[in-house]
Motif scaffolding. Sequence first.
Motif, PDB file in Angstrom:
ATOM      1  N   GLU A 121      52.252  24.627  48.668  1.00  0.00           N
ATOM      2  CA  GLU A 121      53.171  25.631  48.129  1.00  0.00           C
ATOM      3  C   GLU A 121      52.519  26.514  47.068  1.00  0.00           C
ATOM      4  O   GLU A 121      53.171  27.337  46.451  1.00  0.00           O
ATOM      5  N   ILE A 122      51.217  26.318  46.861  1.00  0.00           N
ATOM      6  CA  ILE A 122      50.453  27.212  45.990  1.00  0.00           C
ATOM      7  C   ILE A 122      49.943  28.365  46.846  1.00  0.00           C
ATOM      8  O   ILE A 122      49.320  28.136  47.893  1.00  0.00           O
ATOM      9  N   ASN A 123      50.220  29.577  46.452  1.00  0.00           N
ATOM     10  CA  ASN A 123      49.872  30.733  47.277  1.00  0.00           C
ATOM     11  C   ASN A 123      49.419  31.900  46.415  1.00  0.00           C
ATOM     12  O   ASN A 123      49.485  31.855  45.187  1.00  0.00           O
ATOM     13  N   ILE A 124      48.989  32.962  47.069  1.00  0.00           N
ATOM     14  CA  ILE A 124      48.501  34.157  46.377  1.00  0.00           C
ATOM     15  C   ILE A 124      49.025  35.390  47.111  1.00  0.00           C
ATOM     16  O   ILE A 124      49.107  35.397  48.333  1.00  0.00           O
ATOM     17  N   SER A 125      49.426  36.412  46.356  1.00  0.00           N
ATOM     18  CA  SER A 125      49.935  37.639  46.982  1.00  0.00           C
ATOM     19  C   SER A 125      49.446  38.852  46.212  1.00  0.00           C
ATOM     20  O   SER A 125      49.134  38.780  45.013  1.00  0.00           O
ATOM     21  N   TRP A 126      49.381  39.965  46.895  1.00  0.00           N
ATOM     22  CA  TRP A 126      48.947  41.232  46.313  1.00  0.00           C
ATOM     23  C   TRP A 126      50.154  41.943  45.707  1.00  0.00           C
ATOM     24  O   TRP A 126      51.202  42.058  46.335  1.00  0.00           O
ATOM     25  N   ASN A 127      50.006  42.388  44.453  1.00  0.00           N
ATOM     26  CA  ASN A 127      51.064  43.131  43.782  1.00  0.00           C
ATOM     27  C   ASN A 127      50.676  44.603  43.802  1.00  0.00           C
ATOM     28  O   ASN A 127      49.809  45.040  43.048  1.00  0.00           O
ATOM     29  N   SER A 130      51.298  46.604  40.209  1.00  0.00           N
ATOM     30  CA  SER A 130      50.347  46.391  39.117  1.00  0.00           C
ATOM     31  C   SER A 130      48.902  46.378  39.588  1.00  0.00           C
ATOM     32  O   SER A 130      47.978  46.305  38.766  1.00  0.00           O
ATOM     33  N   LYS A 131      48.695  46.422  40.904  1.00  0.00           N
ATOM     34  CA  LYS A 131      47.353  46.439  41.488  1.00  0.00           C
ATOM     35  C   LYS A 131      46.534  45.204  41.091  1.00  0.00           C
ATOM     36  O   LYS A 131      45.363  45.285  40.716  1.00  0.00           O
ATOM     37  N   ASP A 132      47.175  44.050  41.188  1.00  0.00           N
ATOM     38  CA  ASP A 132      46.458  42.812  40.941  1.00  0.00           C
ATOM     39  C   ASP A 132      47.044  41.714  41.827  1.00  0.00           C
ATOM     40  O   ASP A 132      47.866  41.985  42.703  1.00  0.00           O
ATOM     41  N   TYR A 133      46.626  40.485  41.601  1.00  0.00           N
ATOM     42  CA  TYR A 133      47.006  39.377  42.470  1.00  0.00           C
ATOM     43  C   TYR A 133      47.835  38.355  41.705  1.00  0.00           C
ATOM     44  O   TYR A 133      47.513  38.012  40.566  1.00  0.00           O
ATOM     45  N   SER A 134      48.883  37.881  42.326  1.00  0.00           N
ATOM     46  CA  SER A 134      49.796  36.941  41.704  1.00  0.00           C
ATOM     47  C   SER A 134      49.596  35.556  42.316  1.00  0.00           C
ATOM     48  O   SER A 134      49.878  35.341  43.495  1.00  0.00           O
ATOM     49  N   LEU A 135      49.096  34.619  41.507  1.00  0.00           N
ATOM     50  CA  LEU A 135      48.908  33.247  41.960  1.00  0.00           C
ATOM     51  C   LEU A 135      50.185  32.482  41.626  1.00  0.00           C
ATOM     52  O   LEU A 135      50.577  32.413  40.463  1.00  0.00           O
ATOM     53  N   LYS A 136      50.819  31.911  42.650  1.00  0.00           N
ATOM     54  CA  LYS A 136      52.144  31.328  42.472  1.00  0.00           C
ATOM     55  C   LYS A 136      52.216  29.880  42.949  1.00  0.00           C
ATOM     56  O   LYS A 136      51.445  29.448  43.810  1.00  0.00           O
ATOM     57  N   PHE A 137      53.159  29.156  42.366  1.00  0.00           N
ATOM     58  CA  PHE A 137      53.612  27.891  42.923  1.00  0.00           C
ATOM     59  C   PHE A 137      55.038  28.134  43.389  1.00  0.00           C
ATOM     60  O   PHE A 137      55.916  28.458  42.591  1.00  0.00           O
ATOM     61  N   GLN A 138      55.258  27.989  44.702  1.00  0.00           N
ATOM     62  CA  GLN A 138      56.526  28.393  45.302  1.00  0.00           C
ATOM     63  C   GLN A 138      56.775  29.866  44.927  1.00  0.00           C
ATOM     64  O   GLN A 138      55.965  30.711  45.270  1.00  0.00           O
ATOM     65  N   VAL A 145      45.624  37.451  38.641  1.00  0.00           N
ATOM     66  CA  VAL A 145      44.179  37.593  38.744  1.00  0.00           C
ATOM     67  C   VAL A 145      43.871  39.081  38.784  1.00  0.00           C
ATOM     68  O   VAL A 145      44.361  39.795  39.665  1.00  0.00           O
ATOM     69  N   ASN A 146      43.105  39.545  37.812  1.00  0.00           N
ATOM     70  CA  ASN A 146      42.797  40.966  37.711  1.00  0.00           C
ATOM     71  C   ASN A 146      41.464  41.138  37.001  1.00  0.00           C
ATOM     72  O   ASN A 146      40.686  40.183  36.908  1.00  0.00           O
ATOM     73  N   LYS A 147      41.192  42.318  36.470  1.00  0.00           N
ATOM     74  CA  LYS A 147      39.892  42.555  35.834  1.00  0.00           C
ATOM     75  C   LYS A 147      39.742  41.815  34.506  1.00  0.00           C
ATOM     76  O   LYS A 147      38.622  41.691  33.988  1.00  0.00           O
ATOM     77  N   ASN A 148      40.840  41.303  33.950  1.00  0.00           N
ATOM     78  CA  ASN A 148      40.792  40.576  32.686  1.00  0.00           C
ATOM     79  C   ASN A 148      41.006  39.068  32.845  1.00  0.00           C
ATOM     80  O   ASN A 148      40.810  38.317  31.900  1.00  0.00           O
ATOM     81  N   ILE A 149      41.444  38.639  34.014  1.00  0.00           N
ATOM     82  CA  ILE A 149      41.570  37.220  34.339  1.00  0.00           C
ATOM     83  C   ILE A 149      40.828  37.030  35.650  1.00  0.00           C
ATOM     84  O   ILE A 149      41.321  37.421  36.710  1.00  0.00           O
ATOM     85  N   ILE A 150      39.640  36.464  35.580  1.00  0.00           N
ATOM     86  CA  ILE A 150      38.706  36.506  36.695  1.00  0.00           C
ATOM     87  C   ILE A 150      38.217  35.118  37.096  1.00  0.00           C
ATOM     88  O   ILE A 150      38.395  34.134  36.367  1.00  0.00           O
ATOM     89  N   LEU A 151      37.591  35.055  38.256  1.00  0.00           N
ATOM     90  CA  LEU A 151      36.925  33.829  38.687  1.00  0.00           C
ATOM     91  C   LEU A 151      35.684  33.627  37.816  1.00  0.00           C
ATOM     92  O   LEU A 151      34.952  34.580  37.552  1.00  0.00           O
ATOM     93  N   PRO A 152      35.413  32.406  37.324  1.00  0.00           N
ATOM     94  CA  PRO A 152      34.227  32.193  36.492  1.00  0.00           C
ATOM     95  C   PRO A 152      32.940  32.610  37.189  1.00  0.00           C
ATOM     96  O   PRO A 152      32.037  33.146  36.557  1.00  0.00           O
ATOM     97  N   ASP A 153      32.848  32.355  38.495  1.00  0.00           N
ATOM     98  CA  ASP A 153      31.681  32.778  39.264  1.00  0.00           C
ATOM     99  C   ASP A 153      32.033  34.037  40.056  1.00  0.00           C
ATOM    100  O   ASP A 153      31.879  34.098  41.271  1.00  0.00           O
TER     101      ASP A 153
END
Length: 300
Positions: A121-127, A130-138, A145-153
């Motif tokens: 039930e953990i998923n990801i969608s394009w907003n 706001s032109k970013d990604y929303s990581l959700k539980f249910q 996830v955007n230019k200020n909250i990023i993948l470490p690698d």
Amino acid sequence: MRNNTWKKAVVSALTTILGLGITGFLFAPNVKADNYQKQGDTALSSVNNVIARTSITPVQEFLTVKLYPHQIKNRNAVTLHFQNIPLLTFLDTPNHSAIEQATKLALRLDQLSNQSIDANEINISWNSTSKDYSLKFQQEELVRVNKNIILPDATKNLSHDALQATNRLRRLMGNAAPLTEIKGKQVVKADSKMGSFVAVKNLRKAAQGIASWYGPGFHGRRTASGERFNQHDLTAAHRSLPFGTRVQVTNMRNGRSVVVRINDRGPHVRGRIIDLSAGAARVIGVKSSGVAPIRMQILN
């Protein structure tokens, strides 16, 4: 002054909040999200008060999360490790504190871990607004996830990075199968040969071979590049690639991948093509086996 204040945080701040210690923020599995939000806001308010007067700069530890304060190009940053795997890096902005955002997610991840949720039930969608990604539980948004909250690698493909972060959380929360696309935005295709999911863009040269890892005995020592080795960072040693080269390494046994930065020379054992840091090896499941067949792809 603001930079100095931010640095003077974190473990003692949280362990003194309300006199409860970190475990004081765990809630029973049936606590509703709005109750969590109120108590989380109270905790964050207390964190701010303590940060303003403490002089400690350690790693901040929760039950399942560790927060590592650092800097990226003179910007305050916090990298969140969930179950000792790097998940997201938060960057300070004029309107948002990296430590506050990371702490809020840490509290929620601790709570979800205590509830034994269904990781599917953990998923990801394009907003698109706001032109970013929303990581959700249910239907609950955990983080953007955007230019200020990023993948470490992080790579230069934010869509790929958002999907990687989601799939790491799905695996760590309950070994759920990886997603191959983001709702509202197609971003990757499956590599049927390896069973892994890789970004279509940015992949140039590829090689296959055996990877090993190194860590504890070298932690804190100078690498061949001159920087100090941190076994928890996502780095690697290679015999000839220029220092700073970013390489995507995929474990061919399980399809997990990680992007590492070359900062050392090695391996010094014949038959191996790359030596991963302990942190990178843990991400793709090489640490327990010691060595593994991998595919190595140069990104820059």
